[in-house]
Design an enzyme around this catalytic site. Structure first.
Site, PDB file in Angstrom:
ATOM      1  N   ARG A 201      42.077 -16.769  57.515  1.00 49.87           N
ATOM      2  CA  ARG A 201      42.989 -16.864  58.650  1.00 49.87           C
ATOM      3  C   ARG A 201      43.679 -15.519  58.844  1.00 49.87           C
ATOM      4  O   ARG A 201      43.775 -14.714  57.914  1.00 49.87           O
ATOM      5  CB  ARG A 201      44.038 -17.951  58.418  1.00 49.87           C
ATOM      6  CG  ARG A 201      43.467 -19.350  58.258  1.00 49.87           C
ATOM      7  CD  ARG A 201      44.581 -20.355  57.976  1.00 49.87           C
ATOM      8  NE  ARG A 201      44.074 -21.719  57.880  1.00 49.87           N
ATOM      9  CZ  ARG A 201      43.629 -22.278  56.757  1.00 49.87           C
ATOM     10  NH1 ARG A 201      43.640 -21.572  55.633  1.00 49.87           N
ATOM     11  NH2 ARG A 201      43.182 -23.518  56.750  1.00 49.87           N
ATOM     12  N   HIS A 289      41.630 -16.388  66.087  1.00 46.19           N
ATOM     13  CA  HIS A 289      41.282 -17.526  65.224  1.00 46.19           C
ATOM     14  C   HIS A 289      39.822 -17.929  65.391  1.00 46.19           C
ATOM     15  O   HIS A 289      39.224 -18.531  64.493  1.00 46.19           O
ATOM     16  CB  HIS A 289      42.187 -18.718  65.521  1.00 46.19           C
ATOM     17  CG  HIS A 289      42.061 -19.825  64.511  1.00 46.19           C
ATOM     18  ND1 HIS A 289      42.601 -19.751  63.235  1.00 46.19           N
ATOM     19  CD2 HIS A 289      41.426 -21.026  64.574  1.00 46.19           C
ATOM     20  CE1 HIS A 289      42.320 -20.857  62.569  1.00 46.19           C
ATOM     21  NE2 HIS A 289      41.611 -21.647  63.348  1.00 46.19           N
ATOM     22  N   HIS A 315      39.345 -25.666  53.238  1.00 52.29           N
ATOM     23  CA  HIS A 315      39.728 -27.006  53.675  1.00 52.29           C
ATOM     24  C   HIS A 315      39.576 -27.976  52.507  1.00 52.29           C
ATOM     25  O   HIS A 315      38.604 -27.927  51.750  1.00 52.29           O
ATOM     26  CB  HIS A 315      38.840 -27.477  54.832  1.00 52.29           C
ATOM     27  CG  HIS A 315      39.094 -26.753  56.117  1.00 52.29           C
ATOM     28  ND1 HIS A 315      40.344 -26.670  56.685  1.00 52.29           N
ATOM     29  CD2 HIS A 315      38.259 -26.071  56.939  1.00 52.29           C
ATOM     30  CE1 HIS A 315      40.270 -25.982  57.813  1.00 52.29           C
ATOM     31  NE2 HIS A 315      39.023 -25.602  57.982  1.00 52.29           N
ATOM     32  N   TYR A 324      31.013 -28.374  62.988  1.00 53.71           N
ATOM     33  CA  TYR A 324      29.928 -27.395  62.896  1.00 53.71           C
ATOM     34  C   TYR A 324      28.609 -28.042  62.470  1.00 53.71           C
ATOM     35  O   TYR A 324      27.598 -27.355  62.328  1.00 53.71           O
ATOM     36  CB  TYR A 324      30.284 -26.301  61.878  1.00 53.71           C
ATOM     37  CG  TYR A 324      31.644 -25.685  62.109  1.00 53.71           C
ATOM     38  CD1 TYR A 324      31.877 -24.845  63.202  1.00 53.71           C
ATOM     39  CD2 TYR A 324      32.707 -25.935  61.253  1.00 53.71           C
ATOM     40  CE1 TYR A 324      33.128 -24.286  63.426  1.00 53.71           C
ATOM     41  CE2 TYR A 324      33.960 -25.380  61.462  1.00 53.71           C
ATOM     42  CZ  TYR A 324      34.162 -24.560  62.554  1.00 53.71           C
ATOM     43  OH  TYR A 324      35.397 -24.011  62.779  1.00 53.71           O
TER      44      TYR A 324
END
Length: 347
Positions: A201, A289, A315, A324
């Site tokens: 990030r 992002h 995650h 995805y």
């Protein structure tokens, strides 16, 4: 064991004072106007104490939501990075202004849903408010023993739109990187390369410090992440080589990899240089992002499993990376074809 004492007032009225004593627990008392109510309370309280329910309920009656929020700010928020602290606190402050005066024992799923219905933000934003509130209540249940259950778990989350999947195709990626190399900002190209190659990030990338970077073995450690857990990030290829070159000219007045030009202890602001690069490359509908989406998409198209993508991105669950899945359909098809060939052979 419960005892009931009858009391007479000067006016001639009766009241019944109940005291429940159980070995190992502090005595509990209450006063009622009717004997039947006194007996019911005595039986219910004694049962609740034996089952371990009574004192948690008592704690819920002692604390308001403001108490919960205040303790959460001081004990839990420091585990997150500065950006995440700010976001979580702003959302909990909204709830504090709405239900801060309420005792925890009085906060029901219906009450939360009523306030949720007044929110005018997007479904995705409302969902974040709900999740932040739920986390605070979960801490109060599991860590502090202030509640028996989390009332937010029974509140229905708004229906969310499909997650955004915007990634650069080969042509767009080449044009963007060319524009970044030509930028007057000398840090932009390296930062974009690192973002694409690691999936970090923006806040994680900008907060990097040299003591957490291992150029010899090719990895770095993120101490402050969105979910509050440390994460090991592999470094490889072009990004690692560029970072080695960057280390040769690092500033000695700060530990930051990418310090600002004015304040050495504050990260550089790449917002404007990045926007200029996008304009030069003629790329629309793309944000910083989305570089993270690029990483996940490229991993999926190169055969990475959803579990592997989740681990790279940091995650805790697969829910966030299921968007995805369609990009790895070719890989899944090959797996299925291989399995069929093995079990059925030439039949």
């Amino acid at each position: 064991m419960a005892s009931i004492e009858t009391r007479n007032t000067e006016a001639g009225d009766k009241s019944y004072r109940v005291k429940v004593r159980l070995k190992g627990y502090p005595p509990q008392t209450a006063t009622f106007e009717r004997l039947t109510d006194a007996k019911k309370w005595a039986a219910a309280t004694e049962s609740a104490i034996r089952e371990g329910r009574h004192f948690k309920t008592a704690e819920a009656k002692k604390h308001s939501f403001t108490d919960l929020a205040t303790r959460y700010y001081s004990e839990v928020l420091p585990n997150y990075n500065e950006k995440e602290q700010k976001e979580r606190k702003s959302k909990l402050e909204w709830w504090r202004h709405s239900i801060g005066h309420c005792l925890l024992s009085d906060i029901t799923p219906a009450a939360i849903s009523e306030h949720k219905s007044k929110m005018t933000q997007s479904a995705a934003t409302v969902d974040k408010y709900i999740k932040n509130l739920s986390h605070a209540f979960t801490i109060a249940v599991n860590d502090w023993g202030w509640l028996d259950d989390n009332p937010v778990k029974k509140v229905k989350s708004p229906k969310l739109p499909r997650g955004r999947v915007r990634f650069l195709d080969d042509s767009e990626r080449l044009k963007l990187l060319t524009a970044c190399q030509a930028s007057t900002n000398k840090q932009l190209y390296l930062c974009v390369i690192l973002a694409l190659s690691t999936g970090m990030r923006q806040g994680e990338l900008m907060g990097l410090k040299w003591p957490d970077v291992n150029l010899k073995d090719g990895f770095l450690i993120l101490h402050e992440t969105k979910n509050g857990e440390r994460r090991r990030v592999p470094l490889a290829g072009h990004g690692l080589e560029l970072l080695k070159e960057h280390a040769k000219v690092r500033r000695l007045d700060t530990d930051l990899l990418f310090p600002g030009t004015i304040h050495a202890n504050k990260p550089i602001d790449l917002r404007k240089p990045f926007e200029n690069a996008l304009e030069v490359a003629e790329i629309n509908d793309f944000h910083w992002h989305d570089l993270r989406h690029c990483t996940a998409s490229y991993l999926a198209m190169n055969g990475a499993s959803l579990a592997e993508i989740a681990e790279v991105l940091g995650h805790k669950t697969l829910a966030m990376v299921k968007r995805y899945a369609h990009l790895s359909d070719g890989h899944v098809s090959n797996v299925v074809a291989s399995m069929n060939a093995k079990i059925f052979g030439g039949v």
